[in-house]
Design a protein around this motif. Structure first.
Motif, PDB file in Angstrom:
ATOM      1  N   UNK A  72       0.877  -1.286  -0.024  1.00  0.00           N
ATOM      2  CA  UNK A  72      -0.032  -0.031  -0.043  1.00  0.00           C
ATOM      3  C   UNK A  72       0.860   1.487   0.067  1.00  0.00           C
ATOM      4  N   UNK A  73       1.950   1.540   0.759  1.00  0.00           N
ATOM      5  CA  UNK A  73       2.884   2.180   1.038  1.00  0.00           C
ATOM      6  C   UNK A  73       3.442   2.642  -0.231  1.00  0.00           C
ATOM      7  N   UNK A  74       3.913   1.676  -0.946  1.00  0.00           N
ATOM      8  CA  UNK A  74       4.625   1.636  -2.272  1.00  0.00           C
ATOM      9  C   UNK A  74       4.025   2.183  -3.316  1.00  0.00           C
ATOM     10  N   UNK A  75       2.495   1.806  -3.184  1.00  0.00           N
ATOM     11  CA  UNK A  75       1.547   2.480  -4.297  1.00  0.00           C
ATOM     12  C   UNK A  75       1.714   3.768  -4.011  1.00  0.00           C
ATOM     13  N   UNK A  76       1.461   4.313  -2.574  1.00  0.00           N
ATOM     14  CA  UNK A  76       1.420   5.558  -2.524  1.00  0.00           C
ATOM     15  C   UNK A  76       2.592   6.594  -3.049  1.00  0.00           C
ATOM     16  N   UNK A  77       3.677   5.614  -2.682  1.00  0.00           N
ATOM     17  CA  UNK A  77       4.861   6.804  -3.342  1.00  0.00           C
ATOM     18  C   UNK A  77       4.914   6.627  -4.705  1.00  0.00           C
ATOM     19  N   UNK A  78       4.421   5.660  -5.250  1.00  0.00           N
ATOM     20  CA  UNK A  78       4.448   5.488  -6.749  1.00  0.00           C
ATOM     21  C   UNK A  78       3.548   6.875  -7.252  1.00  0.00           C
ATOM     22  N   UNK A  79       2.402   7.037  -6.502  1.00  0.00           N
ATOM     23  CA  UNK A  79       1.543   8.167  -6.852  1.00  0.00           C
ATOM     24  C   UNK A  79       2.001   9.425  -6.650  1.00  0.00           C
ATOM     25  N   UNK A  80       2.710   9.572  -5.546  1.00  0.00           N
ATOM     26  CA  UNK A  80       3.437  10.958  -5.356  1.00  0.00           C
ATOM     27  C   UNK A  80       4.495  11.025  -6.236  1.00  0.00           C
ATOM     28  N   UNK A  81       5.449  10.283  -6.617  1.00  0.00           N
ATOM     29  CA  UNK A  81       6.379  10.479  -7.537  1.00  0.00           C
ATOM     30  C   UNK A  81       5.838  10.662  -9.234  1.00  0.00           C
ATOM     31  N   UNK A  82       4.691  10.048  -9.433  1.00  0.00           N
ATOM     32  CA  UNK A  82       4.205  10.664 -10.682  1.00  0.00           C
ATOM     33  C   UNK A  82       3.514  12.070 -10.493  1.00  0.00           C
ATOM     34  N   UNK A  83       3.130  12.360  -9.463  1.00  0.00           N
ATOM     35  CA  UNK A  83       2.373  13.983  -9.135  1.00  0.00           C
ATOM     36  C   UNK A  83       3.640  14.729  -9.061  1.00  0.00           C
TER      37      UNK A  83
END
Length: 325
Positions: A195-206
């Motif tokens: 879950x946290x890794x997915x959030x980091x991926x979203x943050x990186x994309x943003x």
């Protein structure tokens, strides 16, 4: 004895706790053998007393005596293993600074290939072999070599941290779920990691999107400067043409107009340079954050990611450039 030892494998003379050849081997009532120090320390920590191999429970601590026969056999195998390790160490790489060394090697520490989350030790190619061949050790969880394996143990219960408490946002062990975190929302460590890794991926994309927007804004400002300069050139040319006919009478006015226009252009360029500098500074900060997020998101180390996430710097303050033109 020498003939008999040829019929036995080296695995039969390895302690399943320290994974080395027996030292002062003792036998439990259930028939399994361990180093005397290993099983004693194991039982000092774990109560009731339980065999590490077959899990049989002894409600009173068994009295252990050194098995002299196995001790003599183990001594022969230890000598053989040392000779084998000595010959193979020249082929394997010694651990370099920054690399994880083998915890079992004596003398020159070889580079570890894997770390065991059950044994809390790292092993080179030679000492990793029991984990790949012995049935009891094959079930242990191996990961890429990491240091400070003790940090993966619960300081209160001395058990492996394999759960995550969402209520307190911390890693916990199985015993924590029946004590301090009994009524809390607890999930497997891997589930929270994903879950946290997915959030980091979203943050990186943003973050990448923000960088791209600011790059486009820089291009827009640069184009605006070019158009402004073209306009300025046209105004200068027009002014020269108008005042040339009145050369003597309006010469001073002509110079003042040129100076005014050039000053306006200088202010425009100065303002644009200020905007560009601010944008490039924001891009630099965002790139730094993107690098940190990307590096953390690529980590396969569940615990490291979850423990490092709270210390990740907050998003740098940025300016709304929508109205700037």
């Amino acid at each position: 004895m020498s003939a008999a030892s040829c019929l036995l494998t080296e695995d039969q003379f390895l302690c399943s706790i320290c994974l080395d050849v027996f030292t002062d081997p003792v036998s439990t009532p259930c028939g399994h053998n361990f180093c005397k120090t290993c099983i004693t320390q194991h039982w000092n920590i774990n109560v009731p007393y339980q065999c590490p191999n077959c899990k049989q429970i002894f409600y009173s601590k068994p009295e252990l005596q050194v098995n002299t026969f196995i001790s003599e056999m183990a001594a022969q195998f230890r000598q053989s293993a040392q000779q084998k390790a000595s010959s193979s160490s020249s082929e394997q790489q010694a651990a370099k600074p920054g690399e994880v060394p083998c915890d079992v090697c004596t003398g020159t520490k070889l580079k570890a290939l894997k770390s065991c989350l059950v044994c809390l030790a790292s092993y080179c190619e030679t000492h990793l072999e029991p984990h790949l061949t012995m049935a009891g050790l094959k079930r242990h969880q191996l990961i890429d070599p990491v240091e400070n394996l003790e940090d993966r143990m619960c300081t209160k219960h001395d058990k492996l941290l394999q759960l995550f408490c969402k209520t307190d946002q911390m890693c916990v062990c199985m015993l924590c779920t029946v004590s301090d975190h009994k009524t809390h929302d607890v999930v497997p460590l891997k589930e929270e990691y994903e879950g946290k890794k997915a959030e980091l991926g979203k943050t990186e994309a943003e973050t990448q999107q923000m960088i791209q927007k600011r790059r486009l804004k820089i291009q827009e400002i640069k184009r605006s400067v070019e158009l402004s300069k073209e306009d300025a050139d046209r105004e200068i040319a027009g002014g020269v043409q108008v005042f040339s006919a009145l050369k003597e009478s309006v010469e001073r006015s002509q110079a003042e107009l040129i100076d005014t226009i050039k000053e306006k252009q200088r202010e425009t360029e100065k303002q644009a340079e200020g905007f560009i500098k601010e944008l490039e500074q924001e891009i630099s900060e965002l790139k730094k954050r993107s690098s940190e997020v990307e590096q953390l998101s690529r980590s396969e180390d569940h615990l490291h990611l979850l423990q490092s996430l709270p210390s990740l710097n907050a998003a740098p303050p940025t300016k709304d450039w929508t109205e700037v033109s």
